[in-house]
Design a protein around this motif. Sequence first.
Motif, PDB file in Angstrom:
ATOM      1  N   HIS A 110     -10.575  13.359  27.577  1.00 40.89           N
ATOM      2  CA  HIS A 110     -11.574  13.871  28.529  1.00 40.89           C
ATOM      3  C   HIS A 110     -11.298  13.389  29.953  1.00 40.89           C
ATOM      4  O   HIS A 110     -12.209  13.102  30.721  1.00 40.89           O
ATOM      5  N   ARG A 111     -10.040  13.325  30.312  1.00 39.99           N
ATOM      6  CA  ARG A 111      -9.633  12.804  31.615  1.00 39.99           C
ATOM      7  C   ARG A 111     -10.276  13.564  32.770  1.00 39.99           C
ATOM      8  O   ARG A 111     -10.793  12.959  33.710  1.00 39.99           O
ATOM      9  N   GLU A 112     -10.272  14.878  32.699  1.00 38.50           N
ATOM     10  CA  GLU A 112     -10.806  15.675  33.808  1.00 38.50           C
ATOM     11  C   GLU A 112     -12.296  15.399  34.017  1.00 38.50           C
ATOM     12  O   GLU A 112     -12.761  15.253  35.148  1.00 38.50           O
ATOM     13  N   GLU A 113     -13.042  15.330  32.912  1.00 39.40           N
ATOM     14  CA  GLU A 113     -14.478  15.056  33.022  1.00 39.40           C
ATOM     15  C   GLU A 113     -14.732  13.667  33.595  1.00 39.40           C
ATOM     16  O   GLU A 113     -15.617  13.474  34.428  1.00 39.40           O
ATOM     17  N   LEU A 114     -13.942  12.699  33.145  1.00 39.11           N
ATOM     18  CA  LEU A 114     -14.091  11.335  33.659  1.00 39.11           C
ATOM     19  C   LEU A 114     -13.749  11.252  35.142  1.00 39.11           C
ATOM     20  O   LEU A 114     -14.432  10.562  35.908  1.00 39.11           O
ATOM     21  N   GLU A 115     -12.709  11.954  35.556  1.00 39.49           N
ATOM     22  CA  GLU A 115     -12.345  11.959  36.981  1.00 39.49           C
ATOM     23  C   GLU A 115     -13.486  12.511  37.820  1.00 39.49           C
ATOM     24  O   GLU A 115     -13.795  11.968  38.890  1.00 39.49           O
ATOM     25  N   LYS A 116     -14.125  13.585  37.353  1.00 36.48           N
ATOM     26  CA  LYS A 116     -15.250  14.168  38.091  1.00 36.48           C
ATOM     27  C   LYS A 116     -16.410  13.183  38.187  1.00 36.48           C
ATOM     28  O   LYS A 116     -17.031  13.045  39.250  1.00 36.48           O
ATOM     29  N   GLU A 117     -16.720  12.507  37.083  1.00 30.71           N
ATOM     30  CA  GLU A 117     -17.809  11.530  37.096  1.00 30.71           C
ATOM     31  C   GLU A 117     -17.505  10.366  38.034  1.00 30.71           C
ATOM     32  O   GLU A 117     -18.380   9.908  38.772  1.00 30.71           O
ATOM     33  N   ILE A 118     -16.284   9.884  38.001  1.00 32.89           N
ATOM     34  CA  ILE A 118     -15.898   8.765  38.872  1.00 32.89           C
ATOM     35  C   ILE A 118     -15.968   9.191  40.334  1.00 32.89           C
ATOM     36  O   ILE A 118     -16.504   8.465  41.180  1.00 32.89           O
ATOM     37  N   ASP A 119     -15.448  10.374  40.649  1.00 33.81           N
ATOM     38  CA  ASP A 119     -15.496  10.870  42.032  1.00 33.81           C
ATOM     39  C   ASP A 119     -16.932  11.035  42.511  1.00 33.81           C
ATOM     40  O   ASP A 119     -17.260  10.686  43.647  1.00 33.81           O
ATOM     41  N   ALA A 120     -17.809  11.543  41.636  1.00 34.76           N
ATOM     42  CA  ALA A 120     -19.217  11.711  42.004  1.00 34.76           C
ATOM     43  C   ALA A 120     -19.873  10.355  42.239  1.00 34.76           C
ATOM     44  O   ALA A 120     -20.648  10.183  43.186  1.00 34.76           O
ATOM     45  N   PHE A 121     -19.567   9.389  41.402  1.00 36.98           N
ATOM     46  CA  PHE A 121     -20.110   8.044  41.553  1.00 36.98           C
ATOM     47  C   PHE A 121     -19.659   7.413  42.857  1.00 36.98           C
ATOM     48  O   PHE A 121     -20.470   6.857  43.621  1.00 36.98           O
ATOM     49  N   VAL A 122     -18.371   7.484  43.149  1.00 37.25           N
ATOM     50  CA  VAL A 122     -17.833   6.906  44.381  1.00 37.25           C
ATOM     51  C   VAL A 122     -18.461   7.590  45.602  1.00 37.25           C
ATOM     52  O   VAL A 122     -18.843   6.919  46.569  1.00 37.25           O
ATOM     53  N   SER A 123     -18.600   8.900  45.562  1.00 38.77           N
ATOM     54  CA  SER A 123     -19.237   9.627  46.678  1.00 38.77           C
ATOM     55  C   SER A 123     -20.676   9.168  46.885  1.00 38.77           C
ATOM     56  O   SER A 123     -21.107   8.964  48.027  1.00 38.77           O
ATOM     57  N   ALA A 124     -21.419   9.002  45.800  1.00 41.54           N
ATOM     58  CA  ALA A 124     -22.811   8.557  45.910  1.00 41.54           C
ATOM     59  C   ALA A 124     -22.908   7.149  46.491  1.00 41.54           C
ATOM     60  O   ALA A 124     -23.740   6.871  47.344  1.00 41.54           O
ATOM     61  N   VAL A 125     -22.021   6.275  46.067  1.00 43.69           N
ATOM     62  CA  VAL A 125     -22.034   4.902  46.568  1.00 43.69           C
ATOM     63  C   VAL A 125     -21.637   4.882  48.045  1.00 43.69           C
ATOM     64  O   VAL A 125     -22.256   4.165  48.845  1.00 43.69           O
ATOM     65  N   MET A 126     -20.653   5.659  48.414  1.00 38.02           N
ATOM     66  CA  MET A 126     -20.193   5.674  49.802  1.00 38.02           C
ATOM     67  C   MET A 126     -21.239   6.243  50.741  1.00 38.02           C
ATOM     68  O   MET A 126     -21.327   5.832  51.891  1.00 38.02           O
ATOM     69  N   LYS A 127     -22.063   7.163  50.267  1.00 33.11           N
ATOM     70  CA  LYS A 127     -23.143   7.716  51.100  1.00 33.11           C
ATOM     71  C   LYS A 127     -24.176   6.648  51.430  1.00 33.11           C
ATOM     72  O   LYS A 127     -24.798   6.680  52.474  1.00 33.11           O
ATOM     73  N   LYS A 128     -24.384   5.711  50.497  1.00 29.34           N
ATOM     74  CA  LYS A 128     -25.369   4.664  50.697  1.00 29.34           C
ATOM     75  C   LYS A 128     -24.862   3.566  51.614  1.00 29.34           C
ATOM     76  O   LYS A 128     -25.639   2.762  52.108  1.00 29.34           O
ATOM     77  N   CYS A 129     -23.553   3.505  51.815  1.00 27.21           N
ATOM     78  CA  CYS A 129     -22.985   2.442  52.665  1.00 27.21           C
ATOM     79  C   CYS A 129     -23.104   2.826  54.078  1.00 27.21           C
ATOM     80  O   CYS A 129     -23.179   2.986  55.008  1.00 27.21           O
TER      81      CYS A 129
END
Length: 91
Positions: free
Chosen positions: A72-91
């Motif tokens: 499930h590499r593609e799904e995991l990559e999407k989740e990780i990218d979404a997580f990083v984007s959310a964290v970076m918005k808060k910084c």
Amino acid sequence: TSACYLQQSLPGTLDMAAKYSTKNGGGAWVGLLANANVGGENVHRGSILGAFLGARAGVENLPQQMIHGLYHREELEKEIDAFVSAVMKKC
């Protein structure tokens, strides 16, 4: 060390991190394989070690089997990218 508790396995985890983070140590793949072969409660050691060695190496330097062999590499990559984007918005 094959200790099951974090306080007992942390020294061994740090030792493995130091050993396998160098070019001569073999890198993330060799380090995670060594951790699995130690036995005991290797899951928490592996998660810490994998995060450290992966960050140290950088995704571009990881062995391809670690990336393309992941289920499930593609799904995991999407989740990780979404997580990083959310964290970076808060910084």
